[in-house]
Design an enzyme around this catalytic site. Structure first.
Site, PDB file in Angstrom:
ATOM      1  CG  HIS A  17      -1.881  -1.061   1.382  1.00  0.00           C
ATOM      2  ND1 HIS A  17      -1.985  -1.854   2.500  1.00  0.00           N
ATOM      3  CD2 HIS A  17      -2.832  -1.509   0.521  1.00  0.00           C
ATOM      4  CE1 HIS A  17      -2.961  -2.732   2.334  1.00  0.00           C
ATOM      5  NE2 HIS A  17      -3.490  -2.556   1.137  1.00  0.00           N
ATOM      6  CE  LYS A  41     -11.684  -6.926   2.570  1.00  0.00           C
ATOM      7  NZ  LYS A  41     -10.439  -6.367   2.017  1.00  0.00           N
ATOM      8  NE  ARG A  91      -2.949  -7.372  -4.448  1.00  0.00           N
ATOM      9  CZ  ARG A  91      -3.675  -7.941  -3.519  1.00  0.00           C
ATOM     10  NH1 ARG A  91      -3.113  -8.330  -2.407  1.00  0.00           N
ATOM     11  NH2 ARG A  91      -4.964  -8.130  -3.700  1.00  0.00           N
ATOM     12  CB  SER A 129      -4.333  -6.649   4.771  1.00  0.00           C
ATOM     13  OG  SER A 129      -3.879  -5.427   4.254  1.00  0.00           O
TER      14      SER A 129
END
Ligand code: COA
Length: 159
Positions: A17, A41, A91, A129
């Site tokens: 990030h 989440k 990504r 993450s």
């Protein structure tokens, strides 16, 4: 003046990030890092904690960079901030379908706002993450992926 919003859960913020933030901060006149509650989440860090980690992490990055929270639709937040661009990191090919769908939906909701993709630095291609949280829970090394500040916050959270 071009303002961009880089939104995410940032649970927690990673070097991946920060790489996007650094590069987007050089491209846009103002970059707003925006994060939200993300109840679905079930985050490891509260919204306030994630913002605090973000603020401390972006402190050393050059550019006009702010950290804020939002509720509701991302495009409404962007409009309130007079932002014309949404920044997303890409990504690998696996990200594309989801990112494309989100960009199209955001365009349908707010045609005047563009989504701009920053291709990840290859060193962080595999970083996410949730993988960081998983590695931490198993007692693995974190230094390659997150700042010492974030590493210590994760370790302290996991007790
Ligand atoms: N380097 C490292 N990791 C990266 C990365 C990069 N360059 N880019 C993305 N990631 C990872 C994140 O760490 C995260 O990993 P995880 O899922 O393992 O935790 C994942 O990719 C993507 O998560 P995130 O960046 O948090 O985005 P998201 O897909 O969860 O979306 C919002 C978050 C806030 C942008 C989105 O939910 C939103 O817009 N919410 C507001 C409501 C709304 O407007 N909805 C309509 C949208 S069309």
């Amino acid at each position: 003046m071009a303002t961009a919003v880089y939104a995410g859960t940032f649970d927690p913020v990673t070097y991946g990030h920060l790489d996007i933030i650094k590069r987007a901060g050089q491209v846009f006149d103002r970059l707003i890092i925006a994060t939200t509650e993300s109840h679905s989440k079930n985050p490891m860090f509260s919204l306030a904690e994630r913002m605090d980690l973000l603020r401390q992490s972006v402190d050393e990055i050059d550019g006009n960079i702010q950290v804020e929270s939002f509720t509701g639709l991302l495009v409404d937040f962007a409009r309130r901030k007079e932002a014309s661009v949404l920044v997303r990191g890409l990504r690998a090919a696996g990200d594309f379908d989801y990112e494309f769908q989100m960009a199209m939906m955001n365009r349908a909701l707010a045609p005047e706002i563009e989504t701009s993709f920053f291709v990840t630095n290859p060193s962080y291609m595999f970083v996410s993450s949730s993988l960081i949280r998983e590695i931490a829970a198993a007692g693995g090394p974190l230094d390659e992926f997150v700042t010492p500040l974030v590493r210590d916050a994760i370790i302290s959270r996991l007790g």
